[in-house]
Enzyme design. Sequence first.
Site, mmCIF file in Angstrom:
data_model
loop_
_atom_site.group_PDB
_atom_site.id
_atom_site.type_symbol
_atom_site.label_atom_id
_atom_site.label_comp_id
_atom_site.label_asym_id
_atom_site.label_seq_id
_atom_site.Cartn_x
_atom_site.Cartn_y
_atom_site.Cartn_z
ATOM 1 N N ASP A 46 0.847 -1.198 0.000
ATOM 2 C CA ASP A 46 0.000 0.000 0.000
ATOM 3 C C ASP A 46 0.881 1.246 0.000
ATOM 4 O O ASP A 46 1.952 1.250 -0.609
ATOM 5 C CB ASP A 46 -0.902 -0.034 1.240
ATOM 6 C CG ASP A 46 -2.212 0.682 1.006
ATOM 7 O OD1 ASP A 46 -3.261 0.028 0.930
ATOM 8 O OD2 ASP A 46 -2.155 1.925 0.844
ATOM 9 N N HIS A 87 -3.593 4.965 4.712
ATOM 10 C CA HIS A 87 -4.380 3.805 4.254
ATOM 11 C C HIS A 87 -3.719 2.496 4.673
ATOM 12 O O HIS A 87 -4.340 1.624 5.284
ATOM 13 C CB HIS A 87 -4.481 3.893 2.731
ATOM 14 C CG HIS A 87 -5.521 3.046 2.105
ATOM 15 N ND1 HIS A 87 -5.221 1.926 1.382
ATOM 16 C CD2 HIS A 87 -6.864 3.138 2.092
ATOM 17 C CE1 HIS A 87 -6.336 1.378 0.917
ATOM 18 N NE2 HIS A 87 -7.344 2.096 1.330
ATOM 19 N N SER A 265 -11.613 -1.640 0.825
ATOM 20 C CA SER A 265 -10.275 -1.602 1.424
ATOM 21 C C SER A 265 -10.274 -2.160 2.829
ATOM 22 O O SER A 265 -9.280 -2.717 3.287
ATOM 23 C CB SER A 265 -9.761 -0.162 1.493
ATOM 24 O OG SER A 265 -9.254 0.235 0.277
#
Lengths: 638, 99
Positions: A46, A87, A265
Amino acid sequence: SVHFNDPKYPQQWHLNNRRSPGRDINVTGVWERNVTGRGVTVVVVDDGVEHTIQDIAPNYSPEGSYDLNSNDPDPMPHPDAESGNHHGTRCAGEIAAAPNNSFCAVGVAFGSRIAGIRVLDGPLTDSMEAVAFNKHYQINDIYSCSWGPDDDGKTVDGPHQLGRAALQHGVIAGRRGFGSIFVVASGNGGQHGDNCNYDGYANSVYTVTIGAVDEEGRMPFYAEECASMLAVTFSGGDKMLRSIVTTDWDLQKGTGCTEGHTGTSAAAPLAAGMIALMLQVRPCLTWRDVQHIIVFTATQYEDRRADWVTNEAGFSHSHQHGFGLLNAWRLVNAAKIWTSVPYLASYASPVLREDKAVPRAPHALEVLWNVSRTDLEMSGLKTLEHVAVTVSISHPRRGSLELTLFCPSGMMSLIGAPRGMDSDPNGFNDWTFSTVRCWGERARGTYRLVVRDVGDETPQAGTLRQWQLTLYGSAWTPVDIRDRQRLLESAMSGKYLHDGFTLPCPPGLKIPEEDSYTITPNTLKTLVLVGSFTIFWTVYYMLEIYLSQRKVASRRVCRSGPCHWPQRSQKAREEGTELESVPLCNRKDPEGGETEREDPATTSGLLVPDLLSPDRSAPEHPHHLPPDLLQGEEEQIC
Amino acid sequence: LAGTDGPGAQGLGGLSWAVHLDSPEGAEEALEQQADAVARAAGLLNAGRVGELHGYYVFVPPAGQQRAEAARQQVEAVLAGHEAVRWHSEQRLLRRAKR
């Protein structure tokens, strides 16, 4: 019976839902039996992982980590303008946030190790993706990827050549030969009418594609449908519903904890965490065993809009929810007793040239391909897993096309859903769609591909150029599948889930990793700097010595008369400040050889030849006299 | 979104080529040398193997080389015509979105 002092654990409804019992991943029973992901490493591919944060640090695995954006081993996220690089840290927290540290939350597999590969925070190419998918692939067991091509309802994209090669290499050689487990999020294009069969990561046979449902078990507004989705798990829904609580970064606006993690996600890492629990109880599960166990144990549940269909093998599938909700208790108990499925077998039809017009709905173009027993003899393929169709279709507005595939059993898969946003005039060029809805069904028989034009342009405009059918499956028979289903159901009581019961598990292969110790630019710069510094000072000192030698030499050349050493002042001697160093002189020794010797008068402690020792009788040759008796008799060249 | 131009793009302005050499059975060193030779022939630098993929290499232009269309086509022609190259592809920036 599990209790954690993590302040946000009570809000983590996806782990243990007190408000709506059953609306969670059913993991506490597994934890009670000490199944927490121990010995398993999950890597979050990520925008980085803030591994210094309290919830991540205890489980962080530097050995499995790397930063491909900066090309150094530390995947720490970099603050950016939108404060958006949290994230990866959030996904990591869902998987392995440390428990009982009085900080934020708890991860699904809080006993596992968590690594990070930072690759999304900068220019990304096919080769970089390929490096990421195999990075430390003998250390990282599971790759959790909560990203993909744009979910704008008009993109058709996926891994390119190198990315595909890396996924394939990963399932072949990763994790000591058992195969890396690639978990991908199915996509957030629901509002744009997107479908994850237009995403090559989601519809790849090598990946575990995970969708999302909200706390009420419904498909959230952002979620996409697709025939290649294996299963779903929880995530946030609309504003009225709770999102996922997990660790957050504490850079910029981050506080170290968030209650707002959502989207597919948030679902994919939960699935990755549950797979880590499976691998703790059975490390030798292959990448296909993991897919099978998901198919066999995911649970269908009441949702009228889900359009569940049960296939010939008894598996129920929905384009919205895959084979259903992931259930950690079922996954782990199945893993505990699972013996490996037979090798992957595949069959590919020839490329079938058609060049047929695609009629406007309600009419349709149908093309068939029959797969005979003979066709399958070579591969031994009997029952199906994935079915893929590669098509080339021309059409002035790609989103008007609808593709449906019927397996020999009659099971229908909507593989190419119409997309109102997709006005691309280039149609499909060798794009591969896939479906898992025929999992476990017999492979032999006639496959039917139906193509329609559901657009509202007047003239029919599409042409099916060619297509090819590819079947993936194994030698398992339908009877084997039914037997396995029964066996699993008998294990769901948990009677095998204790250390006393363990099936043999091979250790796997020792596969060397590419020892590409590439010196990082920072290291290189440091080395160059240190090197230059060293060279400079070396030159400087050599110059200084040379010049001082020359000066000394120029001040004193004695050929004829005696050498007069600078008189050492009595005072300097008494004060002990006299200069200790004296230049080396060549003296002629009795045998004529040249010896280099310090003047013994001021050399303390050095070994000097015994002819100069005080107790010797006066030698017959002036050369042998002690220096203080020489009185200038001696010629010295310094 | 990943894929926007920014610092650290491979090579000059993100230009780079991936190649698959035609004798992947070869030993690593031999392949590496062959990759160096192919890169030199195309006026590029061999930036190394693509992760764990045997026989796949990335080539980048030498620093300072102007990013001219002619140079690009020259590279394309050399790689397309080189007998040791089974496959090659200019690396383009991919658009990837977090979900």
